[in-house]
Scaffold this active site. Structure first.
Site, mmCIF file in Angstrom:
data_model
loop_
_atom_site.group_PDB
_atom_site.id
_atom_site.type_symbol
_atom_site.label_atom_id
_atom_site.label_comp_id
_atom_site.label_asym_id
_atom_site.label_seq_id
_atom_site.Cartn_x
_atom_site.Cartn_y
_atom_site.Cartn_z
ATOM 1 N N HIS A 130 0.937 -1.137 0.144
ATOM 2 C CA HIS A 130 -0.058 -0.022 -0.025
ATOM 3 C C HIS A 130 0.943 1.174 -0.118
ATOM 4 O O HIS A 130 0.181 2.297 -0.125
ATOM 5 C CB HIS A 130 -0.958 0.049 1.221
ATOM 6 C CG HIS A 130 -2.025 -0.989 1.168
ATOM 7 N ND1 HIS A 130 -2.678 -1.428 0.307
ATOM 8 C CD2 HIS A 130 -2.180 -1.888 2.135
ATOM 9 C CE1 HIS A 130 -3.627 -2.334 0.308
ATOM 10 N NE2 HIS A 130 -3.315 -2.752 1.534
ATOM 11 N N ASP A 248 -4.496 -12.682 3.310
ATOM 12 C CA ASP A 248 -5.749 -12.381 3.957
ATOM 13 C C ASP A 248 -6.971 -12.625 3.403
ATOM 14 O O ASP A 248 -7.964 -12.415 3.751
ATOM 15 C CB ASP A 248 -5.623 -10.716 4.681
ATOM 16 C CG ASP A 248 -4.910 -9.992 3.457
ATOM 17 O OD1 ASP A 248 -4.767 -10.425 2.145
ATOM 18 O OD2 ASP A 248 -4.524 -8.937 3.592
HETATM 19 ZN ZN LIG Z 1 -4.076 -7.091 2.935
#
Ligand SMILES: [Zn+2]
Length: 312
Positions: A130, A248
């Site tokens: 990110h 995830d």
């Molecule tokens: Zn993630």
């Protein structure tokens, strides 16, 4: 040739506070499970060096590298944690951990290109995908995979590298850095809509973004990979493959609502290994991104690493 497993004790000391899902115990769960399953004997363990400013500036602006290093150094000296956004907290040990994380990806790239290892897995935190060219966000400070990919291109002179991101969240930081860099093909899937709420419209022709709905399970993800990633990878013929390995999208992980299981991570890894065998001289560097259910994370990393290490 072996599979190298990079990590560093500093990566465990980065701590964003009680109850934060991106916690030090993630690395403990992974190493415990590798020991318990005996998979550790198939791996060559190495301590990550720290990334240099020059290496970081291949993916981030000089302004950002200076600004974030100054901020993390202030937090280190001051001894008090500081939130950069609601999810991303700098603590006194964050600077060391973030430099080791990016440094692991760079050192792994050097090892694989030099032929000292067939491939590598970097069990590092903070994660990176990110982190944009100019911004820390979403638990990420430096974009480990983008730093390593640019290292392979700019320092080692490779002409084509692929980045594959199977984290449940869109790798917006990596996209921000490499969109339009035609030396890189990025293939990803991600739950959409979900944090960081973008990616459905790719930012460059070198991006293969596959948004998928919540509750999507393995068979549909495998179909999408065969239809969308594989033709692009076969045409691009990457000389090396980097993986943003987030776990995830696992059924047991509460940060996403997808339904993958260990067998899906094994299958995805086999597809990547096959592309690497055909085009990239087996060269793969995989870096840990997300994965927050400790048990599912450990089992999924083992499934991934078992394929990388070619352990039956
Ligand atoms: Zn993630």
């Amino acid at each position: 040739m072996s599979t190298v497993f990079y990590s560093h004790p500093d990566c465990r000391l980065h701590d964003m506070g009680a109850g934060h899902p991106e916690c030090p115990q993630r690395l403990d769960a992974i190493s415990d499970h590798l020991l318990a399953t005996g998979l550790d004997i198939a791996l060559q363990f190495k301590d990550a060096p720290s990334a240099t400013i020059e290496q970081l500036e291949r993916a981030h602006s000089a302004h950002y590298v200076t600004e974030i290093q100054d901020l993390l150094e202030q937090v280190r000296v001051g001894g008090t944690a500081k939130a950069l956004d609601p999810d991303t907290v700098a603590c006194p040990q964050t600077l060391a951990a973030a430099l080791r994380s990016a440094g692991a990806a760079v050192a792994a790239t050097d090892d694989v290109i030099a032929g000292r290892a067939r491939n590598a897995f970097c069990a590092v935190r903070p994660p990176g995908h990110h982190a944009t060219r100019d911004e820390a966000m979403g638990f990420c400070f430096f974009n480990n995979v983008a730093v390593a990919a640019r290292h392979a291109l700019d320092v080692h002179g490779l002409q084509r590298v692929a980045i594959i991101d199977f984290d449940v969240h869109h790798g917006n930081g990596t996209e921000d850095i490499i969109a339009g860099d035609e030396r890189v093909l990025m293939c990803s899937f991600f739950q959409h809509p979900l944090y960081p709420y973008c990616g459905a419209v790719p930012k460059g022709t070198n991006m293969v973004n596959v948004p998928v709905a919540a509750y999507t399970r393995g068979p549909a993800v495998r179909e999408a990979i065969e239809a969308m990633w594989m033709p692009a990878l076969e045409e691009f013929k990457p000389q090396m493959i980097f993986i943003s390995a987030g776990f995830d999208a696992h059924r047991e992980d509460d940060l996403g609502q997808m339904g993958l299981v260990e067998a899906d991570y094994e299958w995805i890894t086999r597809q990547i290994v096959a592309v690497a065998r055909r085009h990239a001289g087996n060269r793969i560097v995989s870096c840990l991104e997300g994965g927050y259910c400790l048990s599912a994370l450990a089992r999924s990393v083992a499934a991934h690493v078992r394929v990388l290490a070619d352990v039956a």
